[in-house]
Write an enzyme that holds these catalytic residues in place. Structure first.
Site: not given
Length: 486
Positions: A80, A155, A179
């Site tokens: 990420k 997210s 997330s």
């Protein structure tokens, strides 16, 4: 089966047998990314040259005999874009860090490099990890591989979508209020949020420091155990890191639930949960009973306060953490500014997106003079009550079973103009962050043709119990073998 469709365990076995090379595996995944990422948009930054260099280095070790090498040796993965990576742009989904290239690696990145994993690139995300759909990225929205018209969750939507689409064998994301688990549910993959402090946060660009935790996205529970064996552990660079022994999580992978006591909290089965989601989760509960578990209904009465408590504490911490992005130290600086205060206003006004500004304003208000006791301090007291609910349940039960998300993936654009509706996507994941307990989402079926996630929550440092429950169910149902038809 095509190479990109394998999981870590399968690919590692072929590498050890020398039936394939890491370069072949990596090349196949790079080709897969070229074929589908124009539609999925899982990646912010690609590093194919670095990946092939690392693959060649892994092949040399494998050729020399690597019986004792880490199972991740030669396995392509992604991170990420919230994790610092030396020499690789780390934008955190924000224009304010558009050209930021770190000079150091996050501890998790360093550990994965040391294991021999192959770095494919950085995944798209909601700006500063604030969102539940990856529509808050300052660059573009990521699409769900199961239905490209729907969101992948957030997210960490880029990470979950990349694993679901075969654009890498695993990814590492961050989980502040769900997330990792929520996008894992929406994309039909495995996502684990470990105990707070179990995985080092050093090099993680902070959203809410008392809530953020890093964890893996994989295609199977066994794969998640392999990744956790690498990334878990104490780190003296992180003051929140827990100094406790790390077990071999693969030893918890037992194909039955004999003797396990599981709790079913009634507060996680409320109005607003899609019928197909509730049906799939309750069918999973029945399967767990068949596997030997005892399941009882319990009450966790303070769950209903989790969302409101979270949206005081998390924005307050975000307000403090994001104060460093002022156009002076590093990152974007508006060239039109004529003096210091003008520079602050223009840089933050142009550099931050609407959701980040909203949360900074909420957090600053909650921390302001005259409101700190009324909001932030009270929220911390409620957080203690939420943690108490978990402690009480875990006195009698090994794990908690619940839905991960109240719905399957929704259409892109459906909730982007309604922040409150978007926030409710995390209603079942936020409590574990407030309590610091581990939680995993695994596939448990489909509703309207889209994946449903089953959430398994364990006690602090109780990841082994979570792995056992998840693995037994997964092996009995094999939902993890389902792949989107891209």
């Amino acid at each position: 089966m095509e190479l990109h469709s394998l999981n870590i365990t399968e690919a590692a076995a072929l590498l050890r047998k020398k039936e394939i090379t890491s370069r072949e595996l990596t090349t196949a995944v790079i080709k897969r990314i070229e074929e589908v990422d124009g539609r999925v948009k899982a990646f912010m930054t690609l590093t194919p040259e670095l990946a092939l260099q690392q693959a060649d280095a892994a092949d040399k070790i494998l050729q020399d005999g690597a019986e004792d090498a880490n199972p991740l040796l030669g396995i392509p993965m992604s991170l990420k874009d919230v994790l610092s990576t030396r020499g690789i742009r780390t934008a955190c989904g924000s224009k304010i860090l558009e050209n930021y290239v770190p000079i150091y690696d996050a501890t998790v990145a360093h550990k994965l490099y040391e294991s021999g994993a192959v770095m494919l690139g950085k995944n798209n995300m909601d700006e500063f990890a604030m969102g539940s759909s990856t529509e808050n990225s300052s660059y573009f929205a990521t699409h769900n591989p199961w239905n490209l018209a729907t969101v992948p969750g957030g997210s960490s939507g880029g990470s979950s979508a990349s694993v679901a689409a075969g654009e890498g064998f695993f990814s590492v994301g961050s989980d502040t209020g769900g997330s990792i688990r929520q996008p894992a549910a929406l994309c039909g993959v495995v996502g684990l949020k470990p105990t707070y402090g179990r995985v080092s946060r050093y090099g993680l660009i902070a959203f809410a420091s008392s809530l953020d935790q890093l964890g893996p996205f994989t295609r199977s529970v066994a794969d998640a155990a392999l990744v956790m064996n690498v990334i878990a552990g104490h780190d003296p660079k992180d003051s929140t890191s827990i100094n406790a022994p790390v077990p071999d999580y693969t030893k918890a992978l037992v194909p039955n639930l004999n003797g396990m006591k599981l709790a079913l909290p009634r507060e996680y089965f409320i109005g607003g949960v899609e019928p197909g989601v509730e049906r799939a989760v309750l069918e999973a509960v029945e399967k767990m009973k068949e596997l030997g578990a005892t399941v009882e209904e319990v009450s966790m009465p303070h769950t209903k306060y989790a969302i409101s408590t979270y949206y005081i504490i998390a924005p307050a911490e975000a307000s403090a953490n994001l104060a460093r992005y002022d156009g002076i130290k590093y990152g974007y600086s508006d060239p039109a500014a004529v003096e210091m205060w003008d520079g602050y206003f223009k840089t933050r006004g142009h550099g931050f997106g609407p959701e980040v500004k909203r949360r900074i304003m909420i957090g600053t208000y909650a921390l302001s003079s005259g409101y700190y006791d009324a909001y932030y301090l009270k929220a911390q007291k409620v957080r203690t009550l939420i943690r108490g609910d978990f402690d009480k349940v875990f006195e009698k039960f090994d794990a908690i079973i619940a839905p991960t998300s109240p719905s399957v993936a929704f259409k892109i654009g459906d909730k982007v103009s309604d922040p409150l509706a978007m926030y409710l996507n995390d209603i079942f994941t936020i409590p574990a962050n407030m309590a610091g307990t581990p939680g995993m989402s695994i596939p448990c079926g489909f509703s309207n043709g889209l994946p449903v996630g089953l959430q398994i929550l364990g006690p602090v440092l109780g990841e082994e119990k979570v792995f056992r429950v998840a693995y037994a169910y997964e092996q009995a149902t094999e939902w993890y073998k389902q792949h989107p038809a891209l």
